[in-house]
Design a protein around this motif. Structure first.
Motif, PDB file in Angstrom:
ATOM      1  N   GLN A 292      11.833  -0.103  -3.205  1.00 11.73           N
ATOM      2  CA  GLN A 292      11.010   0.869  -2.494  1.00 11.73           C
ATOM      3  C   GLN A 292       9.570   0.895  -2.992  1.00 11.73           C
ATOM      4  O   GLN A 292       8.658   1.335  -2.272  1.00 11.73           O
ATOM      5  CB  GLN A 292      11.626   2.251  -2.608  1.00 11.73           C
ATOM      6  CG  GLN A 292      11.795   2.741  -4.037  1.00 11.73           C
ATOM      7  CD  GLN A 292      12.573   4.041  -4.105  1.00 11.73           C
ATOM      8  OE1 GLN A 292      12.863   4.668  -3.086  1.00 11.73           O
ATOM      9  NE2 GLN A 292      12.904   4.450  -5.317  1.00 11.73           N
TER      10      GLN A 292
ATOM     11  N   ARG B 167       6.857   1.780   0.148  1.00 10.25           N
ATOM     12  CA  ARG B 167       6.078   2.995   0.341  1.00 10.25           C
ATOM     13  C   ARG B 167       4.589   2.672   0.417  1.00 10.25           C
ATOM     14  O   ARG B 167       4.032   2.044  -0.479  1.00 10.25           O
ATOM     15  CB  ARG B 167       6.339   3.980  -0.790  1.00 10.25           C
ATOM     16  CG  ARG B 167       7.751   4.567  -0.743  1.00 10.25           C
ATOM     17  CD  ARG B 167       8.036   5.413  -1.958  1.00 10.25           C
ATOM     18  NE  ARG B 167       9.392   5.965  -1.900  1.00 10.25           N
ATOM     19  CZ  ARG B 167      10.014   6.538  -2.920  1.00 10.25           C
ATOM     20  NH1 ARG B 167       9.398   6.621  -4.092  1.00 10.25           N
ATOM     21  NH2 ARG B 167      11.226   7.022  -2.778  1.00 10.25           N
ATOM     22  N   GLY B 168       3.972   3.105   1.479  1.00 12.14           N
ATOM     23  CA  GLY B 168       2.552   2.809   1.677  1.00 12.14           C
ATOM     24  C   GLY B 168       2.306   1.382   2.112  1.00 12.14           C
ATOM     25  O   GLY B 168       1.194   0.860   1.925  1.00 12.14           O
ATOM     26  N   LEU B 169       3.325   0.749   2.683  1.00 16.09           N
ATOM     27  CA  LEU B 169       3.211  -0.656   3.084  1.00 16.09           C
ATOM     28  C   LEU B 169       2.086  -0.854   4.097  1.00 16.09           C
ATOM     29  O   LEU B 169       1.369  -1.857   4.046  1.00 16.09           O
ATOM     30  CB  LEU B 169       4.546  -1.121   3.683  1.00 16.09           C
ATOM     31  CG  LEU B 169       4.651  -2.593   4.082  1.00 16.09           C
ATOM     32  CD1 LEU B 169       4.556  -3.486   2.855  1.00 16.09           C
ATOM     33  CD2 LEU B 169       5.979  -2.847   4.809  1.00 16.09           C
TER      34      LEU B 169
ATOM     35  N   LYS C 198      -0.674   0.498   4.227  1.00 15.47           N
ATOM     36  CA  LYS C 198      -1.998   0.601   3.628  1.00 15.47           C
ATOM     37  C   LYS C 198      -2.268  -0.485   2.587  1.00 15.47           C
ATOM     38  O   LYS C 198      -3.370  -0.536   2.038  1.00 15.47           O
ATOM     39  CB  LYS C 198      -2.157   1.963   2.961  1.00 15.47           C
ATOM     40  CG  LYS C 198      -1.979   3.132   3.910  1.00 15.47           C
ATOM     41  CD  LYS C 198      -2.084   4.453   3.169  1.00 15.47           C
ATOM     42  CE  LYS C 198      -1.869   5.638   4.109  1.00 15.47           C
ATOM     43  NZ  LYS C 198      -1.948   6.936   3.371  1.00 15.47           N
ATOM     44  N   SER C 199      -1.286  -1.340   2.297  1.00 18.42           N
ATOM     45  CA  SER C 199      -1.458  -2.325   1.228  1.00 18.42           C
ATOM     46  C   SER C 199      -1.238  -3.736   1.768  1.00 18.42           C
ATOM     47  O   SER C 199      -0.111  -4.120   2.104  1.00 18.42           O
ATOM     48  CB  SER C 199      -0.479  -2.044   0.084  1.00 18.42           C
ATOM     49  OG  SER C 199      -0.522  -3.082  -0.871  1.00 18.42           O
TER      50      SER C 199
ATOM     51  N   ASP D 168       1.078  -5.769  -0.669  1.00 21.82           N
ATOM     52  CA  ASP D 168       2.505  -5.492  -0.505  1.00 21.82           C
ATOM     53  C   ASP D 168       3.042  -6.139   0.764  1.00 21.82           C
ATOM     54  O   ASP D 168       4.179  -6.642   0.777  1.00 21.82           O
ATOM     55  CB  ASP D 168       2.753  -3.975  -0.468  1.00 21.82           C
ATOM     56  CG  ASP D 168       2.664  -3.351  -1.851  1.00 21.82           C
ATOM     57  OD1 ASP D 168       2.658  -4.105  -2.842  1.00 21.82           O
ATOM     58  OD2 ASP D 168       2.601  -2.115  -1.943  1.00 21.82           O
ATOM     59  N   ARG D 169       2.255  -6.145   1.834  1.00 19.89           N
ATOM     60  CA  ARG D 169       2.711  -6.777   3.085  1.00 19.89           C
ATOM     61  C   ARG D 169       2.929  -8.269   2.884  1.00 19.89           C
ATOM     62  O   ARG D 169       3.897  -8.844   3.397  1.00 19.89           O
ATOM     63  CB  ARG D 169       1.696  -6.520   4.209  1.00 19.89           C
ATOM     64  CG  ARG D 169       1.679  -5.080   4.695  1.00 19.89           C
ATOM     65  CD  ARG D 169       0.980  -4.957   6.048  1.00 19.89           C
ATOM     66  NE  ARG D 169      -0.406  -5.361   6.022  1.00 19.89           N
ATOM     67  CZ  ARG D 169      -1.426  -4.560   5.698  1.00 19.89           C
ATOM     68  NH1 ARG D 169      -1.182  -3.292   5.361  1.00 19.89           N
ATOM     69  NH2 ARG D 169      -2.666  -5.012   5.716  1.00 19.89           N
TER      70      ARG D 169
ATOM     71  N   GLU E 120       9.824   5.760   4.533  1.00 16.10           N
ATOM     72  CA  GLU E 120       9.603   7.194   4.715  1.00 16.10           C
ATOM     73  C   GLU E 120       8.664   7.519   5.874  1.00 16.10           C
ATOM     74  O   GLU E 120       8.593   8.677   6.299  1.00 16.10           O
ATOM     75  CB  GLU E 120       9.047   7.791   3.417  1.00 16.10           C
ATOM     76  CG  GLU E 120      10.004   7.687   2.237  1.00 16.10           C
ATOM     77  CD  GLU E 120       9.457   8.338   0.985  1.00 16.10           C
ATOM     78  OE1 GLU E 120       8.299   8.813   1.027  1.00 16.10           O
ATOM     79  OE2 GLU E 120      10.184   8.390  -0.025  1.00 16.10           O
ATOM     80  N   THR E 121       7.944   6.527   6.383  1.00 19.73           N
ATOM     81  CA  THR E 121       7.006   6.806   7.478  1.00 19.73           C
ATOM     82  C   THR E 121       7.249   5.859   8.644  1.00 19.73           C
ATOM     83  O   THR E 121       7.752   4.733   8.464  1.00 19.73           O
ATOM     84  CB  THR E 121       5.548   6.654   7.017  1.00 19.73           C
ATOM     85  OG1 THR E 121       5.288   5.277   6.716  1.00 19.73           O
ATOM     86  CG2 THR E 121       5.281   7.522   5.787  1.00 19.73           C
TER      87      THR E 121
ATOM     88  N   ASP F 265       5.318   2.559   8.258  1.00 23.02           N
ATOM     89  CA  ASP F 265       5.980   1.555   7.417  1.00 23.02           C
ATOM     90  C   ASP F 265       7.125   0.898   8.179  1.00 23.02           C
ATOM     91  O   ASP F 265       7.358  -0.305   8.043  1.00 23.02           O
ATOM     92  CB  ASP F 265       6.505   2.209   6.137  1.00 23.02           C
ATOM     93  CG  ASP F 265       5.384   2.621   5.186  1.00 23.02           C
ATOM     94  OD1 ASP F 265       4.274   2.079   5.326  1.00 23.02           O
ATOM     95  OD2 ASP F 265       5.627   3.490   4.323  1.00 23.02           O
TER      96      ASP F 265
END
Length: 635
Positions: free
Chosen positions: A557, A561-563, A565-566, A569-570, A593-594, A597
């Motif tokens: 995770q 999380r925040g994928l 925006k990063s 990470d992508r 969670e969003t 994402d």
């Protein structure tokens, strides 16, 4: 060294001879006085009282000197290992015994060469006191033989001087009697010395074993038992006391890279370095492979515990020429106690050490009020865990795993839940740690597996055989225990399909990889799905993808999380998805969670996920309701 030990042993044996001889004198001297008094009485009635009185006084003066010497030496405090001194004291007893023997020889004068009518009685008394001298002085032959030889030899001479056959025979009998007594004296001394030697060697061996049981043979420091004994010596000393638990950082790499012999040499060097920084009068012990404990009353150190810890860390972290490619460090947990107690001090120093290690290498931490609260919490959790498991307050809840396109439920993951009456929600890692510490890990695992089986059974009855139920297992737990037997036998006993069960293992380094591989192979061969959990955060992540038994990878995770925006990470997630597709491995995401994402994951090619966006973990009954409701909707 060997010569010194032999001299010390000989001194102890002589000391035993001396003690036994002195003890015998307090019995034999009163007997000697009574027998000499009997002779005085007989002589007085026969008309020779004056000479007998003088003889009686001489005899008892010597007896008094022997008793006085014995009593004086009983009160004397000398070196028990002083071989020369003890030998000299024994010789004094031999000299006085010889003087007493010469005094008893004057019986021949009192009896005119053993020719008076009282002579037979005197010979009998002489024989008795000679036998008594050997009996009570058998530990030291010189004293006995010095005493008996002069009077018996003179008695023999007097008997021979009579010139008749009967006296010749009696003289020969006295000779045999004396020979037997002399031999008995030396045999008794030899036996006494041998018994004494065996006893002292046994005591020395016991003392060495006791000393060895308290010593770490590698570093010559105390071990845990020796440390406990040393700390107990401070029971009546005013505190506070400082306990430093020193744990080496990076030491395992030395054994792996250079071998255990070099590792042992390094431990000795580190022990000497810590000793150089330790306060005067402190106690240093090695209580584990690379763990040391430094204990001292705080008043004995001119430095504060923090300064001392910094100095020790700097000293340990200095380069070691033999292991130049490995950097060794040290982490230290410090506890200040008002009263010395090893268990309490080590427990709190360990909590401080663990906190220091979480900060990184070469750190120290003092146990304070904050850590005390953490310790109280941990102890409370460990104390209440068993009853909570029995009462089903600790139990798995099940979080749905869904398809990203339709959000259809395709599985559940069992996640531990416990709402503690004092501390509130307890995280699964805390629960597992407490279970390991209290020996209840097997009971907890059986509880989780039992609920997983109950959910699978409910799914089978609802015709939802397309849904899998996953249970988390650490590689160490799988390797050390019999989880494979529990799973296979448990599913078979309930007649549940193995294809509906999944085991999620985290990427940890097992102790015995071959044993782990054997168990994983057995489970996989039976049809159980093996998933790799928290992918990207463990050890050898890319290598693990080559394992044909791994059928699913769960991206941790932390990357999800925040994928949206990063970009980094992508890229990482896309790489894992592509690798999985190329190797025929399912890739799913956890911690979604969003909606943003979720959409990014779907565009990147991920097809399954779990997270709060879809559902939190729910109790078993609700999980079954979710699956049944969805199935009814499809129909």
């Amino acid at each position: 060294m060997a010569r010194k030990k032999e001299n010390a042993l000989e001194a102890r044996i002589l000391q035993d001879q001396l003690a036994d001889l002195k003890a015998g004198l307090f019995v034999s001297m009163p007997i000697s006085t009574m027998l000499s008094g009997l002779i005085l009485t007989v002589q007085a009635f026969s008309g020779g009282g004056f000479a007998a009185a003088i003889w009686f006084l001489v005899i008892n003066a010597i007896n008094a000197a022997r008793l006085g010497l014995a009593r004086y030496q009983l009160n004397e405090t000398g070196d028990q290992d002083d071989l020369t001194g003890i030998s000299q004291r024994l010789r004094w007893f031999g000299i006085l015994a010889l003087l007493s023997g010469f005094a008893w020889s004057f019986l021949a004068v009192l009896t005119v060469g053993y020719t008076t009518p009282q002579a037979p009685l005197h010979l009998i008394i002489l024989a008795g006191i000679s036998a008594g001298a050997v009996t009570y002085g058998s530990s030291y032959a010189a004293a006995a033989t010095n005493f008996i030889t002069p009077p018996l030899l003179i008695a023999m001479a007097c008997l021979l001087a009579k010139g008749n056959f009967e006296d010749y025979i009696l003289s020969f009998a006295v000779l045999l009697f004396m020979g037997g007594l002399v031999r008995g004296s030396f045999v008794g001394q030899a036996r006494f010395r041998e018994a004494s030697r065996l006893r002292h060697e046994a005591e020395r061996l016991a003392a060495e074993m006791e000393r060895n049981s308290r010593e770490d043979h590698l570093t010559a420091l105390l071990n845990r038992r020796g440390l406990e004994h040393a700390i107990n010596q401070f029971e009546n000393t005013d505190g506070p006391f400082v306990a430093m638990l020193i744990d080496l950082d990076g030491f395992k790499s030395v054994n792996d890279t250079y071998g255990h012999r070099t590792g042992d040499e390094l431990l000795v060097m580190i022990a000497r370095r810590i000793e150089q920084e330790a306060p005067a009068g402190s106690t240093l012990a090695r209580i584990g492979g690379d763990e040391f404990v430094l204990f001292f009353p705080s008043l004995r150190s001119l430095l504060s515990p923090s300064t001392l810890a910094s100095n020790i860390i700097a000293k340990v972290a200095s380069p070691y020429p033999k292991v130049a490619s490995v950097r060794i460090g040290a982490s230290i947990g410090i506890y200040l106690a008002e009263r010395p107690g090893l268990t309490e001090m080590l427990l709190r120093a360990d909590v401080a050490l663990y906190t220091a290690k979480r900060r990184g290498r070469n750190e120290f931490r003092l146990f304070d009020a904050e850590l005390d609260r953490e310790l109280q919490r941990r102890q409370s959790i460990e104390r209440d865990l068993h009853s909570a498991i029995e009462a089903r307050r600790v139990a798995p809840w099940f979080q749905p795993i869904v398809r990203l396109d339709t959000e259809a439920v395709i599985g559940f993951e069992a996640l531990l839940r416990w709402s503690h009456p004092i501390h509130g929600s307890i995280s699964p890692p805390e629960i597992m740690t407490a279970a390991r510490e209290t020996g209840m890990l097997q009971l907890l695992t059986q509880t989780v597996f039992s609920d997983c089986c109950a959910l699978i059974d409910g799914l089978v009855k609802a015709d939802r055989r397309d849904v899998r139920v996953a249970m988390n297992v650490s590689p160490r737990e799988l390797e050390a225990g019999d989880i494979d037997d529990m799973v296979l036998n448990g599913l078979a006993a309930k007649d549940l399909p193995t294809t509906m069960f999944e085991i999620e293992i985290t990427e940890e380094s097992p102790v015995d990889p071959e044993r782990l591989d054997e168990k994983l192979g057995r489970l996989s061969h039976a049809g159980i799905s093996i998933a790799l959990d928290d992918f990207g955060t463990g050890f050898s992540t890319l290598a693990s993808l080559k394992d044909s038994r791994i059928r699913k990878v769960k991206i941790d995770q932390g990357f999800i999380r925040g994928l949206a925006k990063s970009r980094e990470d992508r890229l990482l997630v896309k790489t894992v998805i592509d690798l999985g597709r190329a190797l025929g491995i399912d890739v799913m995401a956890e911690g979604v969670e969003t909606e943003a994402d979720r959409q990014i994951l779907y565009k990147l090619g991920c097809r399954t996920a779990q997270g709060f966006l879809f559902s939190k973990a729910v109790p078993l009954s609700q999980a079954l309701e979710v699956a049944l409701k969805e199935h009814a909707t499809e129909l």
